[in-house]
Motif scaffolding. Sequence first.
Motif, PDB file in Angstrom:
ATOM      1  N   LYS A  49      54.085  42.760  36.914  1.00 32.16           N
ATOM      2  CA  LYS A  49      54.202  43.081  35.491  1.00 32.16           C
ATOM      3  C   LYS A  49      52.882  43.523  34.855  1.00 32.16           C
ATOM      4  N   PHE A  50      51.790  43.574  35.634  1.00 31.07           N
ATOM      5  CA  PHE A  50      50.481  43.798  35.016  1.00 31.07           C
ATOM      6  C   PHE A  50      49.748  45.009  35.596  1.00 31.07           C
ATOM      7  N   ASN A  51      49.193  45.840  34.703  1.00 31.10           N
ATOM      8  CA  ASN A  51      48.175  46.797  35.103  1.00 31.10           C
ATOM      9  C   ASN A  51      46.864  46.052  35.339  1.00 31.10           C
ATOM     10  N   ALA A  52      46.607  45.082  34.448  1.00 37.36           N
ATOM     11  CA  ALA A  52      45.374  44.300  34.558  1.00 37.36           C
ATOM     12  C   ALA A  52      45.565  42.946  33.908  1.00 37.36           C
ATOM     13  N   LEU A  53      44.816  41.976  34.444  1.00 40.55           N
ATOM     14  CA  LEU A  53      44.781  40.640  33.879  1.00 40.55           C
ATOM     15  C   LEU A  53      43.345  40.137  34.020  1.00 40.55           C
ATOM     16  N   TYR A  54      42.721  39.865  32.877  1.00 44.13           N
ATOM     17  CA  TYR A  54      41.325  39.427  32.868  1.00 44.13           C
ATOM     18  C   TYR A  54      41.282  37.950  32.482  1.00 44.13           C
ATOM     19  N   PRO A  55      40.948  37.041  33.438  1.00 47.02           N
ATOM     20  CA  PRO A  55      40.961  35.609  33.133  1.00 47.02           C
ATOM     21  C   PRO A  55      39.690  35.095  32.464  1.00 47.02           C
ATOM     22  N   PHE A  56      38.623  35.891  32.451  1.00 50.44           N
ATOM     23  CA  PHE A  56      37.363  35.515  31.805  1.00 50.44           C
ATOM     24  C   PHE A  56      36.885  34.132  32.257  1.00 50.44           C
ATOM     25  N   VAL A  57      36.743  33.982  33.558  1.00 49.01           N
ATOM     26  CA  VAL A  57      36.202  32.745  34.117  1.00 49.01           C
ATOM     27  C   VAL A  57      34.961  33.065  34.942  1.00 49.01           C
ATOM     28  N   GLY A  58      34.085  32.083  35.033  1.00 48.89           N
ATOM     29  CA  GLY A  58      32.857  32.247  35.797  1.00 48.89           C
ATOM     30  C   GLY A  58      31.613  32.253  34.952  1.00 48.89           C
ATOM     31  N   GLY A  59      31.778  32.521  33.637  1.00 50.52           N
ATOM     32  CA  GLY A  59      30.689  32.343  32.695  1.00 50.52           C
ATOM     33  C   GLY A  59      29.667  33.451  32.601  1.00 50.52           C
ATOM     34  N   THR A  60      29.862  34.570  33.313  1.00 53.43           N
ATOM     35  CA  THR A  60      28.918  35.689  33.245  1.00 53.43           C
ATOM     36  C   THR A  60      29.674  36.999  33.077  1.00 53.43           C
ATOM     37  N   SER A  61      28.989  38.008  32.575  1.00 51.00           N
ATOM     38  CA  SER A  61      29.628  39.323  32.418  1.00 51.00           C
ATOM     39  C   SER A  61      30.040  39.888  33.771  1.00 51.00           C
ATOM     40  N   ALA A  62      29.243  39.600  34.819  1.00 51.10           N
ATOM     41  CA  ALA A  62      29.535  40.108  36.155  1.00 51.10           C
ATOM     42  C   ALA A  62      30.860  39.573  36.676  1.00 51.10           C
ATOM     43  N   LYS A  63      31.206  38.336  36.318  1.00 57.52           N
ATOM     44  CA  LYS A  63      32.473  37.746  36.749  1.00 57.52           C
ATOM     45  C   LYS A  63      33.598  38.021  35.753  1.00 57.52           C
ATOM     46  N   HIS A  64      33.270  38.059  34.477  1.00 58.30           N
ATOM     47  CA  HIS A  64      34.282  38.295  33.451  1.00 58.30           C
ATOM     48  C   HIS A  64      34.873  39.701  33.534  1.00 58.30           C
ATOM     49  N   ARG A  65      34.172  40.624  34.133  1.00 53.90           N
ATOM     50  CA  ARG A  65      34.633  42.017  34.101  1.00 53.90           C
ATOM     51  C   ARG A  65      35.792  42.297  35.049  1.00 53.90           C
ATOM     52  N   TYR A  66      36.057  41.409  36.006  1.00 51.94           N
ATOM     53  CA  TYR A  66      37.023  41.745  37.053  1.00 51.94           C
ATOM     54  C   TYR A  66      38.476  41.572  36.624  1.00 51.94           C
ATOM     55  N   ASN A  67      39.281  42.539  37.075  1.00 53.47           N
ATOM     56  CA  ASN A  67      40.724  42.516  36.929  1.00 53.47           C
ATOM     57  C   ASN A  67      41.293  41.655  38.054  1.00 53.47           C
ATOM     58  N   PHE A  68      41.867  40.524  37.703  1.00 52.11           N
ATOM     59  CA  PHE A  68      42.367  39.578  38.703  1.00 52.11           C
ATOM     60  C   PHE A  68      43.462  40.190  39.564  1.00 52.11           C
ATOM     61  N   MET A  69      44.253  41.116  39.016  1.00 56.76           N
ATOM     62  CA  MET A  69      45.368  41.686  39.766  1.00 56.76           C
ATOM     63  C   MET A  69      44.907  42.666  40.837  1.00 56.76           C
ATOM     64  N   ASN A  70      43.742  43.260  40.637  1.00 56.98           N
ATOM     65  CA  ASN A  70      43.164  44.177  41.620  1.00 56.98           C
ATOM     66  C   ASN A  70      41.691  44.351  41.264  1.00 56.98           C
ATOM     67  N   THR A  71      40.813  43.674  41.989  1.00 57.42           N
ATOM     68  CA  THR A  71      39.395  43.668  41.619  1.00 57.42           C
ATOM     69  C   THR A  71      38.721  45.020  41.815  1.00 57.42           C
TER      70      THR A  71
END
Length: 264
Positions: A49-71
């Motif tokens: 159901k998702f083009n993208a899902l951003y969970p905003f975990v990890g505490g940094t911009s480098a980790k927050h930027r990733y799309n969980f459904m397809n990095t």
Amino acid sequence: MIINPYRFAAGYLPLTTAWIAATGETSTTILNALNTFEAGLIANSLTGKFNALYPFVGGTSAKHRYNFMNTSLYSLTFNGGWTHSATGALPNGTNANASTGILGSNLTVNSNHISFYSRTNAAVAAKPSIGLFQGSLALLLYLKATGAGTAVYSNTSTSLATMYPSGASTDSRGWFIGNKSSNAIGGLTISKNGTSLASNTASPNQTAYPNLPVLISGNSVGGAIIYDDKECAMVTIGTSLTSGEISTLYTLINTFQTSLSRNV
């Protein structure tokens, strides 16, 4: 010992495993939360159901930027001033936005949704938390557009309020979703924490979206860039969901946020 049936013998489920490879995250609290969330998506047939899902975990911009459904797709580009922490990503409200790279042409006009999990209670007049806008074409989600408290899902090329759902929202904290299943009465809904706030009472007339990227916490409205100020702890963008799927997804999201001690 209770064995998680959704855990691979050698580690975590596929999306969680890919996110670990992309971010290098080692916190078992975060990884277990992601894995449980992924298991819930699988069990409820929601992964498609998702083009993208951003969970905003990890505490940094480098980790927050990733799309969980397809990095490897639709990584966020953060612009302006942001504060990244364990609780999410907080824009400064003056020049911050995040571009998803998902264009209007990547979305199906009559089957889509945008959602935003907010940890901030603030009324910011006419400032969308997520969406895209150009000319008369709109796909915008407002969590608390006025001091009195109004949540709005604008998904139509007209300004007539009967063509887009608008519901009471005195607190902009929580999970908000704008969902479009058709160009018909009742085809647009806005929901908070899994419960519908409103639906459209007249048929919208939008048949296309601008070929611009969906932005988080900032957008162009009326020719000016407008910036939102709410801390974000999850964003989803994808196809339309049923009311039951919206309720189920909220349950999964709330469990996820609670396990990270950042639910509101």
